[in-house]
Every structure is written in C-alpha cells, then in structure tokens.
Motif scaffolding. Structure first.
Motif, short mmCIF file in Angstrom:
data_model
loop_
_atom_site.label_atom_id
_atom_site.label_comp_id
_atom_site.label_asym_id
_atom_site.label_seq_id
_atom_site.Cartn_x
_atom_site.Cartn_y
_atom_site.Cartn_z
N CYS A 55 0.85 -1.22 0.03
CA CYS A 55 -0.10 0.04 -0.06
C CYS A 55 0.79 1.31 0.09
N SER A 56 1.98 1.28 0.63
CA SER A 56 2.72 2.33 0.89
C SER A 56 3.35 2.63 -0.54
N LEU A 96 0.78 4.17 -2.69
CA LEU A 96 0.31 5.63 -2.36
C LEU A 96 1.61 6.54 -2.90
N LYS A 140 1.60 7.03 -6.58
CA LYS A 140 0.39 8.16 -6.84
C LYS A 140 0.83 9.50 -6.59
#
Length: 254
Positions: free
Chosen positions: A154-155, A158, A161
């Motif tokens: 997830c990190s 993110l 992004k």
C-alpha cells in the motif's frame, strides 16, 4: 518470474545491509515501550478488570511486534528516493518484470520486519519473563510479516500516486494515528475497558481483528473465533494490497 523476484530482492537487501543501523533504529521504540511501559502494564493488568487473558507481557509483546508491522507504511519513502535519484527509471529499462520489482521490495520489507520482531521476542523472553507457546510465536511472526507485506505494498502504491514526500508524510500521519489508537495496541479495546461507542468504532478497524488474532496466538488459543477472524482479515488485506501495489507499479512504470 521467481528469478526476477530474487534479483530484485537481492538488490534491496544489498542496499539494506549497507546501512544495517536502520534495523536497530526501527526497534528502539518497541524496546522503550517494553522497558518503560511494560512494568506499568503489569500493575494495570493485575488491578484492572476487562483485560484479555494472559500476563502483561503476553498482551504487550505481540502488540509491539504488530506495531512494527504498521510502520511498514513508511516503506514508500524508499521508492520516492528511487524516483528522485533516477534509480527506478534505470530499473524500469531492465528485462526484470515490473511485478518482480515490487515483490522484491515488499519481501525485503517483510524480511527486515522478521529480523526486528525476532529481536523484540528475544529481549522480551530474556529480560521480561515472556512465556508463550512456540506455535503461537511462529504464527505471530507469520501474521506480522504478512501485515508488513500488505502495508508496504500500500505504501509503494500511495508513494507512486503522490510522488511527493511533502504530501506523503501528512497522509501517513493522518492514517496511522487513528489506526494505532483504534487497534488496541497499547491498551486493548474490550467491552470491559472501553465505552460502547469506542468499542463499536474499533470493530470497524481491520487492524483490531488482526491485533486480537496476534494476542490469541501468543496465548495459544488456536480455537478462538478471534484468531480465525483476524487471519481471514489479514489474508484478504494482503491479497488486495499486493494486487493494488502491483497494478499501480505497472501502471506508473509503463
């Protein structure tokens, strides 16, 4: 594919071994909690109803190990550094598959987390009289490694992004603070301790169920519904996180 993953993992581990101090820095906060908060926890558990079964160290130690897993959310800073220095661009033109590049990074995060968790366990057993079944400890280590892989994925997604440390830092703080408070890492959130509204909100937090499963494993309560629920939540979270990370990695590096 496996060869590509191994190449990416070896690169990440080589970089990590050049600066092994980060492994020690990562466990300083849990050690301070063991030393400074653990003795208080012993008295709190002994004199306060509503805590889960087990000694203070059986309640606190798995929580501190799981806290290390939550800090895997900071793994995205590594890929932001690769973006800034052009290292990611150089890796992108190699024949190594994009999925392998991501998995090499997340497996490296998981392996570092395993080393840190083992150090915490050794310290807790030697100096703080932690007693837990071997099978429970092994399951707890598996739980924290899977959590680290999920949150590292997830990190990275993110970070790719946002592409900015200035935006990444406040976002992480916004996410991690309520997650830490609502997961019951320091003080378990049970019906005997928390008001009804706080207990209800904590049940919405998936990390609460993972924390309950981790503590159940340390107690050796392998038949509990909490252990089953937490493991299911963790497996689903890991699968979705790796899928999201891989999709973002491939899209942003196409």
């Amino acid at each position: 594919m496996l060869h590509d993953i191994w190449l990416a993992l070896r690169r990440e581990q080589t970089l990590a071994l050049r600066n092994p101090a980060w492994i020690g820095i990562g466990i300083m906060q849990p050690i301070l909690y063991l030393v400074l908060f653990g003795p208080l926890m012993e008295r709190i558990v002994a004199n306060t109803p509503g805590f889960p079964p087990g000694s203070a160290w059986v309640i606190l130690t798995p929580a501190l190990i799981l806290q290390l897993g939550l800090f895997s959310m900071f793994a995205g800073f590594g890929i932001l550094a690769d973006l800034r220095t052009g290292a990611l661009e150089r890796m992108r033109v190699t024949p190594v598959r994009r999925m392998a590049l991501l998995l090499g990074k997340v497996f490296n995060a998981g392996s570092q987390l395993l080393v840190q968790a083992l150090l915490i366990l050794v310290i807790a057993v030697i100096f703080f009289d932690l007693r837990a079944p071997f099978g429970g400890i092994m399951l707890s280590l598996l739980i924290v490694v899977l959590l680290g892989i999920a949150l590292a994925s997830c990190s990275y997604a993110l970070a790719l992004k946002l592409k900015s440390e200035e935006a990444f830092i406040p976002l992480l703080n916004t996410i991690l603070l309520p997650v830490l408070l609502l997961s019951g890492i320091l003080i378990p959130i049970t019906t005997g301790l928390a008001p009804g509204w706080l207990y209800t909100i904590s049940r919405i937090n998936p990390f609460t169920h993972i924390m309950d499963a981790d503590r159940a494993a340390f107690r050796g309560d392998f038949a509990l519904d909490a252990l089953f629920t937490g493991c299911i939540v963790l497996v689903v979270m890991t699968a979705l996180s790796v899928w999201w990370g891989a999709r973002t990695f491939q899209k942003e590096n196409a």
